[in-house]
Design a protein around this motif. Structure first.
Motif, PDB file in Angstrom:
ATOM      1  N   LEU A 118      -7.972  86.710  82.308  1.00 13.26           N
ATOM      2  CA  LEU A 118      -8.598  85.684  83.122  1.00 13.26           C
ATOM      3  C   LEU A 118      -8.482  84.321  82.439  1.00 13.26           C
ATOM      4  N   ARG A 119      -8.710  84.306  81.134  1.00  9.48           N
ATOM      5  CA  ARG A 119      -8.643  83.056  80.384  1.00  9.48           C
ATOM      6  C   ARG A 119      -7.227  82.478  80.443  1.00  9.48           C
ATOM      7  N   MET A 120      -6.246  83.406  80.278  1.00  6.86           N
ATOM      8  CA  MET A 120      -4.860  82.939  80.313  1.00  6.86           C
ATOM      9  C   MET A 120      -4.526  82.323  81.668  1.00  6.86           C
ATOM     10  N   THR A 121      -4.975  83.001  82.734  1.00  9.13           N
ATOM     11  CA  THR A 121      -4.710  82.476  84.082  1.00  9.13           C
ATOM     12  C   THR A 121      -5.374  81.119  84.236  1.00  9.13           C
ATOM     13  N   LEU A 122      -6.626  81.037  83.754  1.00  9.29           N
ATOM     14  CA  LEU A 122      -7.357  79.772  83.863  1.00  9.29           C
ATOM     15  C   LEU A 122      -6.644  78.661  83.115  1.00  9.29           C
ATOM     16  N   GLU A 123      -6.191  78.990  81.913  1.00  6.50           N
ATOM     17  CA  GLU A 123      -5.503  77.989  81.089  1.00  6.50           C
ATOM     18  C   GLU A 123      -4.234  77.505  81.793  1.00  6.50           C
ATOM     19  N   GLN A 124      -3.526  78.485  82.346  1.00  6.57           N
ATOM     20  CA  GLN A 124      -2.291  78.154  83.057  1.00  6.57           C
ATOM     21  C   GLN A 124      -2.585  77.219  84.223  1.00  6.57           C
ATOM     22  N   HIS A 125      -3.617  77.601  84.949  1.00  8.60           N
ATOM     23  CA  HIS A 125      -4.019  76.816  86.104  1.00  8.60           C
ATOM     24  C   HIS A 125      -4.400  75.403  85.696  1.00  8.60           C
ATOM     25  N   LEU A 126      -5.156  75.358  84.599  1.00 10.44           N
ATOM     26  CA  LEU A 126      -5.614  74.075  84.075  1.00 10.44           C
ATOM     27  C   LEU A 126      -4.426  73.189  83.704  1.00 10.44           C
ATOM     28  N   THR A 127      -3.442  73.796  83.007  1.00 13.25           N
ATOM     29  CA  THR A 127      -2.258  73.025  82.612  1.00 13.25           C
ATOM     30  C   THR A 127      -1.540  72.496  83.855  1.00 13.25           C
ATOM     31  N   GLU A 128      -1.414  73.382  84.856  1.00  9.80           N
ATOM     32  CA  GLU A 128      -0.736  72.943  86.086  1.00  9.80           C
ATOM     33  C   GLU A 128      -1.478  71.784  86.732  1.00  9.80           C
ATOM     34  N   GLN A 129      -2.802  71.943  86.803  1.00  6.85           N
ATOM     35  CA  GLN A 129      -3.619  70.897  87.423  1.00  6.85           C
ATOM     36  C   GLN A 129      -3.468  69.582  86.679  1.00  6.85           C
ATOM     37  N   GLN A 130      -3.468  69.709  85.331  1.00  5.50           N
ATOM     38  CA  GLN A 130      -3.346  68.503  84.517  1.00  5.50           C
ATOM     39  C   GLN A 130      -2.009  67.810  84.769  1.00  5.50           C
ATOM     40  N   LYS A 131      -0.973  68.652  84.839  1.00  2.00           N
ATOM     41  CA  LYS A 131       0.370  68.104  85.091  1.00  2.00           C
ATOM     42  C   LYS A 131       0.387  67.347  86.420  1.00  2.00           C
ATOM     43  N   LYS A 132      -0.186  68.008  87.442  1.00  2.00           N
ATOM     44  CA  LYS A 132      -0.222  67.395  88.768  1.00  2.00           C
ATOM     45  C   LYS A 132      -0.956  66.074  88.705  1.00  2.00           C
ATOM     46  N   LEU A 133      -2.096  66.117  88.012  1.00  2.00           N
ATOM     47  CA  LEU A 133      -2.939  64.937  87.892  1.00  2.00           C
ATOM     48  C   LEU A 133      -2.173  63.784  87.242  1.00  2.00           C
ATOM     49  N   GLU A 134      -1.467  64.149  86.150  1.00  2.00           N
ATOM     50  CA  GLU A 134      -0.697  63.127  85.437  1.00  2.00           C
ATOM     51  C   GLU A 134       0.375  62.544  86.349  1.00  2.00           C
ATOM     52  N   ALA A 135       1.079  63.467  87.043  1.00  2.00           N
ATOM     53  CA  ALA A 135       2.155  63.013  87.930  1.00  2.00           C
ATOM     54  C   ALA A 135       1.609  62.091  89.005  1.00  2.00           C
ATOM     55  N   ILE A 136       0.463  62.490  89.580  1.00  2.00           N
ATOM     56  CA  ILE A 136      -0.119  61.701  90.671  1.00  2.00           C
ATOM     57  C   ILE A 136      -0.553  60.328  90.167  1.00  2.00           C
ATOM     58  N   SER A 137      -1.224  60.333  88.970  1.00  2.00           N
ATOM     59  CA  SER A 137      -1.717  59.053  88.442  1.00  2.00           C
ATOM     60  C   SER A 137      -0.555  58.111  88.174  1.00  2.00           C
ATOM     61  N   SER A 138       0.533  58.639  87.545  1.00  2.00           N
ATOM     62  CA  SER A 138       1.662  57.754  87.222  1.00  2.00           C
ATOM     63  C   SER A 138       2.299  57.231  88.504  1.00  2.00           C
ATOM     64  N   ASP A 139       2.404  58.119  89.519  1.00  2.00           N
ATOM     65  CA  ASP A 139       2.970  57.687  90.806  1.00  2.00           C
ATOM     66  C   ASP A 139       2.107  56.609  91.433  1.00  2.00           C
ATOM     67  N   HIS A 140       0.796  56.849  91.335  1.00  2.00           N
ATOM     68  CA  HIS A 140      -0.163  55.942  91.956  1.00  2.00           C
ATOM     69  C   HIS A 140      -0.024  54.525  91.396  1.00  2.00           C
ATOM     70  N   VAL A 141       0.159  54.463  90.080  1.00  2.00           N
ATOM     71  CA  VAL A 141       0.230  53.160  89.409  1.00  2.00           C
ATOM     72  C   VAL A 141       1.579  52.501  89.679  1.00  2.00           C
ATOM     73  N   THR A 142       2.669  53.225  89.616  1.00  2.00           N
ATOM     74  CA  THR A 142       4.000  52.618  89.610  1.00  2.00           C
ATOM     75  C   THR A 142       4.640  52.426  90.972  1.00  2.00           C
TER      76      THR A 142
END
Ligand code: ADP
Ligand code: MG
Length: 702
Positions: A406-430
């Motif tokens: 469960l922890r591994m799945t959560l971590e994976q999910h978290l990493t994916e979410q973070q990646k998405k978040l980063e991508a969205i924020s950079s897109d939003h700014v640029t």
């Protein structure tokens, strides 16, 4: 391959008081079940046999059959096989109130299959003196599709697992090591108290759960010293099923109704499994063992590695004809099933006996030598504790594994979410154009004079609902319809791969993303999700560390148990030494006593011989005495005769003397007479002397 043995047992008809309807009282209606040796058929009193209602089985028992007879015909042999290393299962199937519990548990006067089997197991084990056995028992129920441990009130809602070594098993189930039938009966009593019963119109104490009493029998040859030797491990399942019921007949409502639904569903799945198994091998297909907990647990007994006996119980009353027909159909299908039973021998450490053997063997032997029952109990308790801590450790390890996943799945999910978040924020700014592209096709405004063109990229888009027959150019109307009135440039689709709707890994339907969600809100939401995921991660980490702590505690417990074991081993050693010294002392005393006894015996023997000799002498003396007495009697008689003669002679001499006084001749006669007198007196004296001597001797002897 061998067929499952199937028997049908009709219970005696209900007394009229319990079921006052004419059909319910049995035998008064139009139709009745007729038993003819191993065949049972439905007869109409007027029209004769009912077509399609005649069945044949290995055994058919009427209401007069005792549990002893049922046990002898279906289970006795099975128990011998189980002790020999085969898996075995016996279960009772039938509608509610048809006598399943009576068959499995029985009464005081006529014990059922379970108590008889338990006694038989221990009797058979005692007879097999070339093998050493370790027996453990467990008792569980399946209530409302949840597995409860009947030997403890804590172990509820247990889960089923499967491993190569243990096969299908219930994780965390309490298993108690036992060494007598009485111990098992106590545990059964405890389990019965925890079992779910309820009152229905048909049975005042109706079983509302399926119960499975399980004995695991491990054995190894007594003369096996090498730890590489195989251990036989077999499992005996004795199952009392809850009865199928018609809600109308039982009058169930509320809790009872809910229970009834679960009972009927699991019995229906059991019926499906039996039906599939009874079909020809090729048509058989998938067997739905996993559809219910009952069939999953009974999987080895149904078409697997086990010898199986099924007792189908039925009610004879006309009112139950349809249920009885259903039971008989179930029984007919079951008798077509073949199992493939084999002796289970394992070489790995999965056998508890093997794991405990080396550690305890030495101690046990010593204990047997010293006949110490108290310490035997201590060892049994230690064995049980060790086994329990092993089970607990397994359970915790499994939970830990789940948590880790469960922890591994959560971590994976978290990493994916973070990646998405980063991508969205950079897109939003640029790039504001790309922001536009982030909108889903639904949310785009219709550009002027647009014709939907299918681009080369749109081939791979999985989530756009493109119909099969759409060619290179989409019909505008169709496209509008597909997109709920909105149109879009299909090439834009390739720019929004990140927005593809993913099923949340937790299948949380509440987290559905609104299509026209602004980016800021989306960012906030994703941040929130991240925070909640982080929280979950923290929680799971905390759970993990708690589990690890529990594991540590268990390890410590294990260690302390091992210490206890070694202490008790030491105690046993010292006790043994003490007992040995006492034994030596006793032996020395015994030897001295034996010596004394030997001397005394010799003395006694000598005295006996002497006594015998004296007795012989006494006999001879007595004989002599008798002879002497005889002589005395003869002499006395002679003496009395002589005395008489002499007295008469003396009288005559006296008369002669008186006659001769007057004459000379008389003088001569006097002289002669006196001489005679003297002689007579001397003779009397001589005769008296031995007589007196003899009398004296007699007096002395007596
Ligand atoms: P089930 O477990 O199938 O619901 P039970 O075993 O509880 O049914 O039986 C219902 C009643 O019928 C009980 O009172 C039981 O004692 C009685 N009964 C069942 N079978 C027999 C039998 N073969 N001989 C005597 N009484 C029986
Ligand atoms: Mg019952």
């Amino acid at each position: 391959m061998e067929k499952i043995s199937v028997a049908v047992r009709f219970r005696p008809p209900n007394p009229v008081a319990a079921d006052p309807s004419p059909a319910g009282a049995g035998g008064v209606g139009d139709r009745e079940w007729r038993i003819d040796d191993t065949r049972v058929s439905l007869l109409h009193r007027v029209a004769g046999p009912v077509p399609g209602a005649s069945f044949a089985f290995d055994h058919v028992f009427d209401g007069a059959a005792t549990n002893e007879r049922i046990y002898g015909a279906l289970v006795r042999e099975l128990i011998g096989a189980v002790v020999g290393g085969f898996n075995g299962t016996a279960f009772a199937y039938g509608q509610t109130s048809s006598g399943k519990t009576f068959t499995m548990n029985g009464s005081n006067a006529d014990p059922g299959i379970i108590p008889r089997a338990v006694r038989d197991v221990f009797d058979t084990v005692r007879q097999a003196d070339d093998r050493e056995f370790l027996i453990r028992v467990s008792y569980m129920e399946i209530y409302n599709e949840e597995i409860n441990d009947l030997l403890t009130i804590e172990g509820q809602k247990l889960r089923i697992h499967e491993s190569l070594e243990r096969g299908v098993y219930v994780a965390g189930l309490r298993e108690e090591i036992v060494n007598s039938a009485e111990q098992v009966f106590e545990l059964l009593q405890l389990g019965e108290a925890n079992r779910h019963f309820g009152e229905t119109n048909m049975n005042v104490r109706s079983s509302r759960s399926h119960t499975i009493f399980r004995m695991v029998i491990e054995s190894s040859g007594k003369d096996q010293t090498d730890c590489g030797d195989a251990i036989r491990v077999s499992v005996l399942n004795l199952v009392d099923l809850a009865g199928s019921e018609r809600i109308l007949k039982t009058g169930a409502e509320g809790v009872r109704l809910n229970e009834g639904k679960y009972i009927n569903k699991s019995l229906m799945i059991l019926g499906n499994v039996i039906k599939k198994l009874s079909e020809n091998g090729k048509q058989r297909g998938h067997i739905p063992y996993r559809d219910s907990k009952l069939t999953r647990i009974l999987q080895p007994a149904l078409g697997g590695n086990a010898k199986t006996s099924i007792i189908c119980t039925a009610a004879p009353e006309e009112i139950h004809i349809e249920e009885t027909r259903g039971t008989l159909q179930f029984a007919s299908r079951a008798k077509c099933i073949s199992n493939c039973a084999q002796v289970n021998e394992i070489l790995t450490d999965a056998a508890l006996l093997k794991r405990q053997k080396l550690e305890i063997e030495e101690l046990r032997k010593k204990l047997q030598g010293s006949h110490s029952e108290g310490l035997e109990q201590v060892v049994l308790k230690l064995r049980n504790d060790m086994h329990k801590s092993e089970l607990e450790r397994d359970r915790l390890a499994m939970e830990l594994e789940d948590e880790r996943k469960l922890r591994m799945t959560l971590e994976q999910h978290l990493t994916e979410q973070q990646k998405k978040l980063e991508a969205i924020s950079s897109d939003h700014v640029t790039d504001s154009i790309q922001l536009d592209a982030l909108k889903t096709p639904d949310s785009k405004s219709v550009p002027d004079g647009f014709v939907a063109c299918r681009s080369r990229y749109s081939q791979d888009v999985e989530f756009s609902p493109m119909p099969e027959d759409l060619d290179n150019i989409a019909h505008e109307d169709l496209w509008t319809r597909l997109n709920k009135g909105c149109v879009t440039d299909l090439d834009m689709l390739e720019m929004t791969p990140g927005l593809k709707r993913e099923a949340s890994f937790l299948q949380d339907t509440t987290s559905a993303v609104p299509l026209d969600e602004p980016t800021d809100t989306r960012c906030q939401r994703l941040e929130k999700e991240c925070i909640s995921d982080r929280q979950k991660l923290e929680e799971s980490k905390a759970r993990c560390s708690t589990l690890e702590k529990e594991c540590d505690v268990l390890r410590d417990e294990n260690l302390s148990l091992q210490q206890e074991l070694s202490e008790s081993k030491r105690e046993a050693d010292s006790l043994l030494a003490e007992k040995q010294a006492q034994l030596d002392d006793l032996r020395a005393k015994c030897a001295a006593l034996e010596k004394d006894l030997y001397t005394t015996r010799q003395e006694a023997h000598r005295l006996a011989t002497e006594k015998q000799e004296l007795a012989g002498e006494l006999g001879t003396e007595r004989q002599k005495l008798d002879e002497l007495k005889q002589d005395i009697r003869v002499i006395s008689r002679g003496f009395l005769q002589r005395e008489g003669q002499l007295t008469s002679l003396y009288t005559k001499s006296k008369a002669i003397l008186e006659n001769c006084k007057t004459s000379q001749i008389m003088i001569m006669s006097l002289c002669v007479g006196s001489l005679l007198c003297e002689k007579v007196q001397w003779n009397i004296g001589r005769l008296r002397l031995p007589l007196v001597f003899c009398e004296l001797q007699i007096l002395y002897d007596l």
